[in-house]
Write a protein that holds these residues in place. Structure first.
Motif, PDB file in Angstrom:
ATOM      1  N   ARG A 167       0.890  -1.324   0.039  1.00 56.20           N
ATOM      2  CA  ARG A 167      -0.010  -0.003  -0.031  1.00 56.20           C
ATOM      3  C   ARG A 167       0.817   1.192   0.112  1.00 56.20           C
ATOM      4  O   ARG A 167       1.994   1.206   0.754  1.00 56.20           O
ATOM      5  N   ASN A 169      -7.009  -2.090   7.142  1.00 55.98           N
ATOM      6  CA  ASN A 169      -6.986  -0.529   7.565  1.00 55.98           C
ATOM      7  C   ASN A 169      -6.869  -0.358   8.913  1.00 55.98           C
ATOM      8  O   ASN A 169      -6.152   0.734   9.056  1.00 55.98           O
ATOM      9  N   ARG A 170      -7.000  -1.255   9.826  1.00 57.69           N
ATOM     10  CA  ARG A 170      -6.536  -0.874  11.245  1.00 57.69           C
ATOM     11  C   ARG A 170      -5.235  -1.333  11.485  1.00 57.69           C
ATOM     12  O   ARG A 170      -4.360  -1.015  12.163  1.00 57.69           O
TER      13      ARG A 170
END
Ligand code: AHZ
Length: 301
Positions: free
Chosen positions: A112, A244-245
């Motif tokens: 990412r 995402n966390r």
């Protein structure tokens, strides 16, 4: 590398050309090696290996585990601070940890943004998919990173070597500090229940960075040892998958968890009880780089 155009291909040397070269003649039955004695081979390895052990018994930084987080850390640290003696201890014969596949037993590796910066620095090509990039094979990332780390003059990698314990010193006020590691060849470490008197070796360093991954046969080594040594009450234990966390938690949580010991990569999820991210590697890169920055701050204090 740019593909070879048909026109260029026609200019490549033909087999007849190659056969005329001296090197190819060698392969037609007359190949000769320079003579050597068996003892020379042994001495060539023993001298270097044990000189390295002697020299690195006192290191500036020890990195435990040569997975994606440990290697990213080693790269950033060795490049930024070429004067530091950085010693990487890897339990497996093959360094690289889980980063030889992209995850789920498939080869492409997802990273990412903004961790794609690191790929540009390494010179690893990727396809841009918007918020993330994809390297065509995880082994391309790992082998490039590994080759750059190993080429650094200040880095030593001791593989097939397990960290069996942490060295913990106490100062005059009783404050405990991780001050080194206890190592053994992994095959020896695996046989402590069957053989006696296989005493380990020690390496001391003002900064230890542990990157041993999440719990598993070998993983989360230092986090688990902190608990059994009474330096940590209990493990947080890695939580379920939430990309995402998980990724920001790992990068932002990378820190010195007890004096002398920095945790990076998925080992941190076991310490803190943060989520796993599954097959996306940006956090391993970011956390490795952050661990290197933390190490430099600590060394400069
Ligand atoms: O062999 C281990 C591996 O190469 C090594 N290691 C573990 N215990 C050791 C010990 N002494 C020496 N006692 C030891 N070496 O540490 C390395 C850990 O690499 P890894 O790839 O397992 O961890 P990482 O944190 O660098 O990368 C994790 C990658 C993951 S797991 C995951 C998920 O489960 O969701 N997602 C990602 C991206």
């Amino acid at each position: 590398m740019a593909p070879v155009a048909i026109a260029d291909f026609n200019k490549q040397p033909t087999l007849a050309h190659v056969q005329k070269t001296e090197a190819f003649e060698d392969y037609k039955g007359g190949y000769r090696f320079a003579p050597i004695e068996e003892a020379q081979v042994s001495r060539a390895m023993i001298k270097r290996y044990f000189n390295t052990m002697y020299e690195r018994a006192i290191s500036d930084v020890v990195i435990i585990g040569a997975g994606s987080a440990g290697l990213s850390c080693a790269y950033h640290l060795s490049k930024t601070r070429p004067e530091l003696k950085i010693t990487i201890i890897e339990a497996n014969v093959a360094p690289g940890g889980g980063a030889w596949l992209g995850g789920q037993l498939m080869t492409p590796m997802v990273i990412r943004k903004p961790a794609d910066r690191f790929l540009r620095e390494l010179g690893v090509e990727y396809e841009d998919e918007g918020n993330f990039v994809v390297v065509k094979h995880a082994a391309l990332f790992t082998s490039t990173l590994l080759s750059k780390v190993l080429a650094m003059p200040n880095v030593v990698l001791m593989n097939a070597t397990a960290v069996e314990d942490l060295i913990v010193h106490a100062d005059f006020e009783g404050q405990q500090r991780v001050a080194g590691v206890v190592t053994n060849w992994t095959l020896v470490a695996l046989n402590h229940d069957t053989q006696s008197c296989m005493d380990p070796n020690t390496i001391t360093a003002p900064v230890i960075i542990s990157a041993t991954g999440h719990d598993g046969p070998m993983g989360a080594f230092s986090a688990k040892r902190l608990v059994s040594a009474g330096l940590l009450k209990e493990l947080g234990n890695m939580r379920g998958l939430d990309m995402n966390r998980a990724e920001p938690a790992i990068v932002n949580g990378t820190r010195e968890v007890t004096p002398g010991l920095i945790l990076t990569g998925m080992e941190l999820s076991e310490h803190d009880g943060s989520n796993r991210m599954g097959p996306t590697f940006g956090a391993m890169i970011g956390s490795g780089v952050k661990a290197a920055e933390e190490a430099m701050c600590n060394l400069d204090k």
